[in-house]
Scaffold this motif. Structure first.
Motif, mmCIF file in Angstrom:
data_model
loop_
_atom_site.group_PDB
_atom_site.id
_atom_site.type_symbol
_atom_site.label_atom_id
_atom_site.label_comp_id
_atom_site.label_asym_id
_atom_site.label_seq_id
_atom_site.Cartn_x
_atom_site.Cartn_y
_atom_site.Cartn_z
ATOM 1 N N ILE A 193 -1.820 2.445 -4.918
ATOM 2 C CA ILE A 193 -1.686 3.827 -4.479
ATOM 3 C C ILE A 193 -2.968 4.272 -3.803
ATOM 4 O O ILE A 193 -4.061 4.163 -4.359
ATOM 5 N N SER A 194 -2.837 4.771 -2.590
ATOM 6 C CA SER A 194 -3.972 5.245 -1.803
ATOM 7 C C SER A 194 -3.775 6.732 -1.531
ATOM 8 O O SER A 194 -2.810 7.123 -0.864
ATOM 9 N N LYS A 195 -4.665 7.556 -2.079
ATOM 10 C CA LYS A 195 -4.574 9.006 -1.895
ATOM 11 C C LYS A 195 -5.468 9.426 -0.731
ATOM 12 O O LYS A 195 -6.651 9.117 -0.719
ATOM 13 N N ARG A 250 0.847 -1.191 0.000
ATOM 14 C CA ARG A 250 0.000 0.000 0.000
ATOM 15 C C ARG A 250 0.883 1.242 0.000
ATOM 16 O O ARG A 250 1.663 1.462 0.919
ATOM 17 N N PHE A 251 0.749 2.031 -1.049
ATOM 18 C CA PHE A 251 1.553 3.237 -1.245
ATOM 19 C C PHE A 251 0.660 4.433 -0.928
ATOM 20 O O PHE A 251 -0.254 4.756 -1.680
ATOM 21 N N LEU A 257 4.415 1.964 1.951
ATOM 22 C CA LEU A 257 5.329 2.895 1.304
ATOM 23 C C LEU A 257 4.738 4.295 1.408
ATOM 24 O O LEU A 257 3.514 4.464 1.337
ATOM 25 N N ALA A 258 5.586 5.295 1.551
ATOM 26 C CA ALA A 258 5.112 6.681 1.616
ATOM 27 C C ALA A 258 6.248 7.607 1.206
ATOM 28 O O ALA A 258 7.432 7.250 1.299
ATOM 29 N N VAL A 301 6.448 10.958 -8.822
ATOM 30 C CA VAL A 301 7.492 10.097 -8.249
ATOM 31 C C VAL A 301 6.919 8.732 -7.895
ATOM 32 O O VAL A 301 7.538 7.688 -8.168
ATOM 33 N N ALA A 302 5.744 8.707 -7.288
ATOM 34 C CA ALA A 302 5.129 7.433 -6.902
ATOM 35 C C ALA A 302 4.852 6.562 -8.119
ATOM 36 O O ALA A 302 5.046 5.333 -8.078
#
Length: 758
Positions: A612-614, A580-581, A632-633, A595-596
């Motif tokens: 990807i979680s915004k 989970r980013f 990840l962050a 970048v992500a």
């Protein structure tokens, strides 16, 4: 805190950086070719001008992120604006130079040196004999002693956010005269120069009540080129005026107004003439750069409708003049709104021609954080594999090259190029190597093309586990202990793989969507949330993670693997490796999303998937980074002149607290080692500068090897400034000199009103 703006060394390290970064290490070695510290990658850009060329008087309106809740930098809710105010109105014993290294501030300090080391360390400060508080009282030992007592940590009635260094002081005495202050330490402290910057008067530090409440909204006694006139929460601004008792070079400006302006409203504020100086994002910088170009047929097409083709215009005309009255009315209304938006945009561009973009690299860096508390990333081999998959130079170039800034990947967690402690220690982890990354994953049990359980099977396993140990027991080795919210059905049946849109198709779709956005209605009045970027600039939302033909198509069971089999998802114990980013979703996050996306594609090549979680900006740090709800962050840390003190809590090994929870301090990756802690402890007690740098570089190499966080690049610093404003802009490492800021005299301005640079 900043996600790619001001880093989350919020509250502690951000305060240390912004208030105590102007601190010093004398007798530094030169930066020759054999010095691993190197040189700063970019100089500051402030339109430097001699004081003789600057007019006397004037008001500088400076956009800031917030009106601070407190003017006391040592409290937990202090922010970047608190520190900016402190720099202008309070004493600082040291400040940072253009190389990010601390130097003595002669306005307050004639000298400071260690005069004894045995039996205890003693530092003698000799103060500038002209240095006085705004009430006329001399700055002296009583102020130093009051600050020490407040920040020593011994009296819990003081609500302090940090006490590093002050807790090592044994006593403070008056020296031979009123201008000498003698500080004796109970334990050696190498970063003693970080102390007493800023220095508050004893009226603020003298009692818990005055410390906790007295300096939150007012500072009655100050000692800088400016003083605080008013904090106006209703107008969202802080007003600073000249200090009549200032003994140094008198301030050129009569007033500085720090005005809170959201980042996505700064183009509107600049074009409306309500601010003169503002940090901006790359999209806003492009608008200002284009506005300054001579307008001609060859000028770039920008603004609402810039991407509309001739065919689009003809189609619009046909609908507006067609027989379908309802469709015609809607199209006529849309065209009117587009014309209004275009007119507004043109007015703004005309006003923006009076500004320029000043750019440098910020004393802060962006990193990729890997949460090593649990789940797949708790395995050091997986973290190292992920890190070895990254092309950090490619990432740096994607962010910095379009801005015309040096695109060098960062080689240290503890310092930036040019600072004393800097050395490129990334070799401790190893260079980018896809094959080695795959080998590390395989060693950890994550193999490509392995069987992946379907979601129904996983639900069944969970139900059987909950029901009790009937039949063959599950040892739990395949459990997703990190609470990953990813859709694990992506793996499908055995031998099934997923193919998605290719990048070219994704880009085309993004362009089409962006063109549609350009024709949207911003409204006839007020400012749009998109004002900071040219309407034709596309966003950088998440791209598909998989390439191929039809989006989301599944190959039938038994279909041969594609040519890109080496990028097949890796799996272990029936689970695909999906991370989970977490990213912020607010304005100004486009760079992080770019970048992500690149990182996600790099990880895909070794079989690691990302989701990807915004999330909302307000909850990003507190509810995700600090709480550990991520795999990840991306977030930023400010650089500091004192890494032995300021960086230790960021990389310290988490330890169990008395209540059973884990005390992580500021180590939000939850990755640390005893050896790193020991090296920090040695460094902070080593008074020899060279030995201390060696210890810090060793600590950094071990931080790299643990792969809890991966430094990516030094952050860009883009500032919009009026062309006639001198000695202000993108400051880079150097502490701003507030008394030298001002507007050029008419006779000193060039043909465009721009001051010279040197």
């Amino acid at each position: 805190m900043s996600h790619d703006g001001v880093g989350p060394r919020a509250v502690k390290r951000s305060v240390a950086f912004l208030t105590a970064s102007a601190l010093a290490v004398p007798a530094l070695a030169g930066c020759g070719s054999d010095d691993p510290a190197g040189k700063p990658l970019a100089a500051g850009d402030v339109a430097r001008a001699d004081r003789a060329r600057i007019a006397d008087g004037g008001t500088l309106r400076w956009a800031v992120d917030t009106v601070p809740d407190t003017l006391n930098t040592f409290q937990s809710d202090a922010d970047a604006t608190t520190s900016r105010i402190a720099q202008a109105v309070l004493p600082s014993m040291y400040r940072t130079d253009s190389r990010g290294r601390p130097v003595r501030n002669p306005d307050y300090l004639e000298s400071a040196e260690v005069v004894e080391t045995e039996p205890k360390q003693v530092v003698l400060y000799r103060l500038n004999q002209q240095a006085v508080w705004s009430d006329g009282r001399e700055i002296g030992a009583a102020d130093f002693a009051a600050q020490w007592r407040a920040l020593s940590g011994k009296d819990t009635a003081y609500w302090t956010a940090r006490n590093a260094g002050y807790d090592r002081i044994e006593k403070i005495e008056r020296g031979k005269g009123d201008l000498e202050v003698k500080v004796t330490f109970s334990r050696p402290y190498a970063d003693w120069r970080s102390l007493f910057t800023p220095l508050y008067p004893k009226e603020v530090m003298g009692t818990p009540d005055s410390f906790n409440d007295g300096a939150r909204k007012k500072l009655k006694v100050t000692a800088g080129p400016f003083r605080v006139k008013k904090v106006d929460g209703k107008k969202d601004e802080v007003t600073l005026t000249r200090n009549a008792r200032w003994w140094g070079d008198p301030a050129k400006l009569s007033t500085i107004v720090l005005r809170a302006v959201p980042r996505d409203k700064r183009i509107s504020a600049l074009s409306a003439g309500t601010v003169d100086l503002a940090e901006i994002d790359p999209a806003a910088a492009r608008r200002i750069t284009v506005a300054a170009l001579p307008q001609s047929a060859s000028s770039p097409l920008m603004g609402p409708g810039a991407r509309r083709s001739v065919a689009d215009a003809l189609r619009s005309w046909a609908i507006a003049n067609g027989s379908d009255e309802e469709a015609a009315d809607e199209e006529i209304s849309a065209r009117q709104k587009l014309r209004r938006k275009a007119a507004k945009y043109a007015r703004q561009q005309k006003a923006l021609a009076g500004f320029e973009v000043r750019k440098s690299l910020e004393p802060a860096y962006t990193q990729l954080a890997l949460n090593g508390a649990e789940g797949p990333l708790a395995d050091e081999r997986v973290r190292r594999a992920l890190a070895r998959a990254l092309d950090r130079r490619d990432i740096a170039e994607a962010v910095l090259k379009p801005l015309g800034l040096p695109a060098e990947p960062l080689g240290s967690h503890l310092a930036l190029s040019g600072q004393a402690a800097y050395a490129d220690n990334s070799g401790a982890l190893g260079r980018q190597d896809t094959e080695e990354a795959r080998a590390l994953l395989a060693d950890a049990g994550w193999v490509p093309g392995g069987p992946v359980k379907k979601k129904d099977d996983e639900a069944k396993d969970e139900a059987e586990k909950a029901a009790g140990p009937e039949g063959e027991e599950n040892d739990g080795s395949g459990q997703d202990s990190d609470g990953d919210s990813g859709d694990e059905s992506e793996g499908g049946d055995d031998g099934t793989y997923i193919v998605g849109e290719d990048d070219d198709a994704a880009d085309a779709d993004a362009d089409e969507a962006d063109a549609d956005d350009d024709s949207g209605d911003e409204g006839d009045s007020g400012d749009s949330g998109d004002d900071d970027k040219a309407p034709q600039d596309s966003g950088t939302g998440s791209r598909p993670l998989h390439r191929g033909s039809a989006p989301g198509a599944y190959a039938p069971k038994g279909t041969a693997a594609p040519a890109r089999a080496e990028a097949a998802p890796v799996a272990k114990d029936g689970r695909a490796l999906t991370l989970r980013f977490v990213l912020p979703s607010g304005p100004g996050s486009d760079t992080l999303r770019t970048v992500a996306d690149r990182i996600s594609r790099m990880l895909e090549r070794i079989g690691i998937r990302t989701e990807i979680s915004k999330v909302d900006d307000e909850s990003y740090f507190k509810d995700h980074i600090a709480s550990g709800a991520y795999d990840l962050a991306l977030y930023s840390w400010p650089a500091t002149a004192f890494p032995a003190t300021d960086a230790r809590p960021v990389y310290a090994k988490p330890v169990p607290a008395a209540d059973g929870s884990l005390n992580v301090e500021q180590n939000y990756t939850r990755v640390g080692t005893d050896q790193v802690d020991q090296l920090f402890d040695q460094a902070v007690t080593t008074l020899d500068d060279s030995e201390r740098r060696d210890l810090l570089r060793k600590a950094d190499a071990r931080i790299w090897a643990a792969a809890g966080s991966i430094p990516l690049y030094q952050r860009p610093q883009l500032t919009a400034a009026r062309k006639d404003l001198a000695n202000a802009g993108a400051f880079g490492f150097r502490t701003p000199v507030y008394e030298d800021m001002g507007f050029l005299k008419k006779s000193a301005q060039g043909p465009t009103g721009t001051p010279g640079r040197n």
